[in-house]
Design an enzyme around this catalytic site. Structure first.
Site, PDB file in Angstrom:
ATOM      1  NE  ARG A  70     -40.464  10.223  17.259  1.00  0.00           N
ATOM      2  CZ  ARG A  70     -40.478   9.039  17.851  1.00  0.00           C
ATOM      3  NH1 ARG A  70     -41.350   8.100  17.509  1.00  0.00           N
ATOM      4  NH2 ARG A  70     -39.603   8.761  18.785  1.00  0.00           N
TER       5      ARG A  70
ATOM      6  CB  THR B 165     -42.823   0.310  16.273  1.00  0.00           C
ATOM      7  OG1 THR B 165     -42.426   1.029  17.419  1.00  0.00           O
ATOM      8  CG2 THR B 165     -42.700   1.171  15.072  1.00  0.00           C
TER       9      THR B 165
ATOM     10  CB  THR C 289     -44.441   3.737  16.930  1.00  0.00           C
ATOM     11  OG1 THR C 289     -44.317   3.095  18.184  1.00  0.00           O
ATOM     12  CG2 THR C 289     -43.941   5.155  17.045  1.00  0.00           C
TER      13      THR C 289
ATOM     14  CG  ASP D  68     -39.025   7.037  21.720  1.00  0.00           C
ATOM     15  OD1 ASP D  68     -38.515   6.156  22.456  1.00  0.00           O
ATOM     16  OD2 ASP D  68     -39.645   6.763  20.683  1.00  0.00           O
TER      17      ASP D  68
ATOM     18  CB  SER E  41     -37.865   8.032  15.970  1.00  0.00           C
ATOM     19  OG  SER E  41     -38.326   6.769  15.550  1.00  0.00           O
TER      20      SER E  41
ATOM     21  N   GLY F 108     -39.650  -2.476  16.765  1.00  0.00           N
ATOM     22  CA  GLY F 108     -38.643  -3.028  17.679  1.00  0.00           C
ATOM     23  C   GLY F 108     -37.826  -2.006  18.445  1.00  0.00           C
ATOM     24  N   GLY F 109     -38.323  -0.758  18.614  1.00  0.00           N
ATOM     25  CA  GLY F 109     -37.587   0.220  19.431  1.00  0.00           C
ATOM     26  C   GLY F 109     -36.174   0.395  18.911  1.00  0.00           C
TER      27      GLY F 109
HETATM   28  N1  GLY Z   1     -40.945   4.651  19.759  1.00  0.00           N
HETATM   29  C1  GLY Z   1     -39.884   3.960  19.164  1.00  0.00           C
HETATM   30  C2  GLY Z   1     -39.104   4.803  18.223  1.00  0.00           C
HETATM   31  O1  GLY Z   1     -39.617   5.748  17.663  1.00  0.00           O
HETATM   32  O2  GLY Z   1     -37.949   4.561  18.046  1.00  0.00           O
END
Ligand code: GLY
Length: 510
Positions: free
Chosen positions: A49, A321, A339, A363, A392, A414-415
């Site tokens: 991340r 993503t 993503t 985020d 995330s 899909g967030g």
């Molecule tokens: N950027 C979307 C996530 O990491 O949830």
């Protein structure tokens, strides 16, 4: 894999290739998570991340009056966290077999010689043109004078040179030397704050994968800083002792139950979840049977529970993503979600390096109670701090069968809809007995506590929607929920695979 590589080799090669042929989400300027299980039966969780730059601060996106400036956390130079993908690929390389230069070469060739873009990609590039121009400081391969159309060739010479530096110098080819200098030069042109030290100090982290049993199967998922593994754990356990298959697929009873579970789990996400290196996430409590069953104690099967009545549980001690699912002949399994955050990330192309930077800073909770681009709210657990990873929703997931053999590899973009899409896909297989294709492609729905509404895809039953309305639910129809990729092992050992028909997704096997 045909050339002797395993699922981890394929994972590396595919991510690098997607960084070239799927510029809206495939990336080297973003980050992701990998959940793997090797043929020896070891679970692997790699966290790559992005991190907040060292000069980031809690209120960096607030104006003088304290109002959140989400344009700055979503677009342009200031929106980017320190990218993690290349470090993640080298952490994955430990489990691979082929030389790295073999794995990266297809990506270099596709960047250098070009590839024919799809209709969907042409539309996306045209729709994002203005934003790419506004947020970049130099011409880039993604912008041309005339409109893109399906079949046009996209050539990315600068990106090819960046990939060659990574091929020749390894991780240092990205985090140090020319690529790092180009990133920092680009940042300086737009008040961005990523420094050479931030890049040099970036490290992917090995985490301990989450694992829980569901009806005798074992579900393996990503721990914080993703919320996805905990949410899926809570949701599945809220279902385990209820007769979902008797209720029936997307009957009003099963949808209502799943929605109420989602509402409660997302309230916990907002309060308790964040980067575990900066915030004590009470994982043990959030995933304990007692806690999870207590969360459903006020569940009423006859009506909606307003989100104003649901707060996070009491604890004594928190959309664009892409996903890849891989399994090889030896039983190695890899599930990766990666993503740039928004489609085409921050829309800032690093001049001379040819790749797009993420807008992952959005985020974080830029201000308590202020929704991010997915409508998700958060608080102190996910506040910005230098070096911290933003929370995330990515949910790469693996399921083992009752004998601990490979069963399912799943995940989706899909967030905030990611955990609920993975949850529904697993329930579709494990409770409703669906094949991979139906499990992926049947309409999906989503509830995330706030906003207090059920989002449904086109094709979701009008009858069930009418019934839910009479029970007090608010409903809204939205576009595609996720693009889920599933591999399912059948009883005879054959693999059933499904690439989501909502996107340009594809499957391959031999
Ligand atoms: N950027 C979307 C996530 O990491 O949830």
């Amino acid at each position: 894999m045909k050339r002797g590589g395993n699922a981890f080799d394929a994972a590396i090669a595919t991510q690098l290739t997607l960084a070239v042929v799927y510029s809206n989400a495939g990336n080297i300027g973003g980050g992701g998570f990998l959940i793997g299980r090797n043929a020896k039966g070891e679970n692997i969780a790699i966290d790559y991340r992005e991190t907040a730059p060292s000069k980031a601060s809690r209120d960096m996106y607030l104006d003088k009056s304290g109002k959140a400036q989400t344009m700055l956390s979503q677009y342009g130079h200031q929106a980017s966290g320190v990218p993690g993908t290349i470090a993640g690929l080298f952490a994955t390389y430990k489990y691979a077999k082929l030389p790295f230069k073999v794995l990266i070469q297809p990506a270099i060739d596709l960047a250098e010689n070009g590839y024919a873009i799809s209709e969907r990609e042409a539309m996306a590039l045209n729709a994002t043109r203005e934003s790419l121009v506004k947020n970049s400081t130099a011409p880039s391969a993604f912008v041309k004078d005339t409109k893109w159309k399906a079949g046009d060739t996209l050539i990315q010479k600068d990106l090819a040179e960046t990939l060659k530096r990574i091929r020749d110098k390894g991780q240092k080819g990205f985090y140090e030397g020319k690529t790092a200098e180009l990133i920092v030069e680009e940042m300086k042109k737009g008040y961005g704050i990523i420094t050479l030290e931030d890049l040099k100090n970036y490290q992917a982290k090995l985490r301990t994968a989450l694992a829980f049993s569901y009806k005798g199967n074992t579900v393996i998922g990503m721990p914080p800083p993703s919320s996805g593994g905990i949410i899926v754990w809570q949701l599945m356990k809220m279902m385990e002792n209820r007769p979902l298959s008797t209720y029936g697929f997307q009957s009003v009873k099963s949808v209502q139950l799943m929605v109420e579970a989602e509402r409660r789990s997302y309230a916990d996400r907002a309060e308790f979840m964040g980067d575990p290196d900066f915030w004590k996430v009470p994982v043990k409590t959030l995933t304990s049977d007692d806690y999870i069953q207590h969360r459903m104690s006020d569940y009423d099967s006859s009506k909606a529970t307003p989100s104003t009545n649901i707060q996070a549980g009491t604890i004594k001690e928190s959309e664009e993503t892409t996903h890849i699912s891989i399994m090889d002949k030896d039983g190695n399994m890899v599930s990766i979600t990666t993503t740039l955050n928004n489609s085409y990330g921050s829309r800032t192309v690093v001049a001379g390096a040819g790749f797009i930077m993420n807008d992952e800073m959005d985020d974080f909770s830029v201000k308590p109670g202020v929704a991010n681009m997915y409508g998700a709210v958060g608080g102190e657990a996910n506040a910005i701090q230098p070096g911290k990873r933003m929370l995330s929703s990515m949910t790469p997931t693996i399921v083992l069968d009752k004998n601990n053999n490979p069963y399912i590899v799943a995940g989706t973009p899909g967030g905030t809809t990611i955990p609920t899409s993975v949850f529904q896909t697993l329930i579709n297989i494990l409770d409703f007995g669906m094949n991979a294709s139906d499990a992926v492609n049947k309409p999906k729905f989503h509830h995330q506590w706030l906003p207090d509404e059920i989002m449904t895809e086109k094709g979701f039953s009008a009858v069930v929607k009418a019934q839910l309305l009479t029970m007090g639910y608010k409903l809204s129809e939205r576009g595609a929920i996720g693009r889920t990729e599933v591999i399912k092992v059948l009883a005879d050992g054959k693999r059933e695979v499904a690439a989501d028909s909502r996107g340009d997704d594809s499957v391959a096997g031999f």
